[in-house]
Design a protein around this motif. Sequence first.
Motif, PDB file in Angstrom:
ATOM      1  N   GLY A  72     -15.058-125.737  63.721  1.00 11.95           N
ATOM      2  CA  GLY A  72     -16.338-125.044  63.624  1.00 11.95           C
ATOM      3  C   GLY A  72     -16.219-123.545  63.798  1.00 11.95           C
ATOM      4  N   ASP A 122     -12.964-127.212  69.799  1.00 11.22           N
ATOM      5  CA  ASP A 122     -14.250-127.899  69.850  1.00 11.22           C
ATOM      6  C   ASP A 122     -14.089-129.111  70.761  1.00 11.22           C
ATOM      7  OD1 ASP A 122     -16.615-129.216  69.507  1.00 11.22           O
ATOM      8  OD2 ASP A 122     -16.416-129.523  67.352  1.00 11.22           O
ATOM      9  N   ASP A 148     -12.861-131.496  62.237  1.00 11.17           N
ATOM     10  CA  ASP A 148     -13.961-131.715  61.298  1.00 11.17           C
ATOM     11  C   ASP A 148     -13.742-130.838  60.078  1.00 11.17           C
ATOM     12  OD1 ASP A 148     -16.289-132.842  60.424  1.00 11.17           O
ATOM     13  OD2 ASP A 148     -17.612-131.482  61.516  1.00 11.17           O
TER      14      ASP A 148
END
Length: 350
Positions: free
Chosen positions: A290, A295, A305
């Motif tokens: 992110g 994270d 992610d």
Amino acid sequence: MVSGRGAASNPEARFEREQRQLEDDGWGLLEELPPLTTQCQNEVSRSIITRNTSPDLPFDRSINPYRGCEHGCTYCFARPSHAYMGLSPGLDFETRLYAKGNAAEVLERDLSKPSYKPKPIAMGTNTDPYQPIERTHQLMRQILEVLERCGHPVSIITKSALILRDKDILARMAARNLVSVRLSVTTEDRHLARSMEPRASTPANRFKAIEALAAAGVPTGVMVAPVIPGLTDHELEGILTHAKDAGASAATYILLRMPREVSELFKDWLLREAPGRYRHVLSLMRSMRGGKDYDPQWNRRFRGDGPYADQLSRRFQLACRRLELSTRGGKLSTEHFVPPQKGGVQLSLF
């Protein structure tokens, strides 16, 4: 750079009131320091089993017989825990260690409590139970002896071929479905491993450990960890293939984690050892975190992610399917558990 150590600095613990900073006095003279040796203190523990309720962990209890880790892995996510001891997550983490000398005794006491319900205990989840000081302290072997006597299941993660010392116990426990082992491999590049994991077993010896344990009937797998994008991620399929050839039956992977002080320590190592890849590695990492270095969110912290993380996951799944490596840990048995008959627990009246 400190020879044989992963960290090159010793930043103050974040809870300390005072901070020290080195300054150049202008004379251009290098101060000669004595060799940095490992110090280990004994720690008397009141409890030994750590509980957790994390939804993304496959276990709810673990044991760590040592604080700090002499392996000195520059990327180790456990480094920040040394700050709670008033010590640095840098060089202190790998040179100022604590051994829980009464670990086996406390474990036997805890397992003998009438309220205790057996579930697999995970070992190696924070610091490595088979780090070099285990050769003399032998806490891990003492713990395994307790677990074997009372038929309690255990899962083990390590970067050390020292685990072969306990192959006799592990083989007997495996015959009753009481143990599973994962050897953690970051890279097959001997020189890169020597720099990142200066006192861990060589990659070649870790594969030999997989082979020896599998031959002894111990369910053994490989953990590709951490996967470092732009530096080691291209080795994923090769590590899985080599592990399968050695006899591994299962596999998993974890993306590089850089919580708190680990971020600066790892970036310092990367800039020093692989400066040409510095920007690329951090750019890929942040694309999976992110835009940040790390994270901590559950269900994302281990895999990341975004598109690059998805691609990494697909590569892993396809390789495991091709190699017939299980991506799920087998269920260990609790049916053999018999509570120890000693440990200071009050006996039943009837």
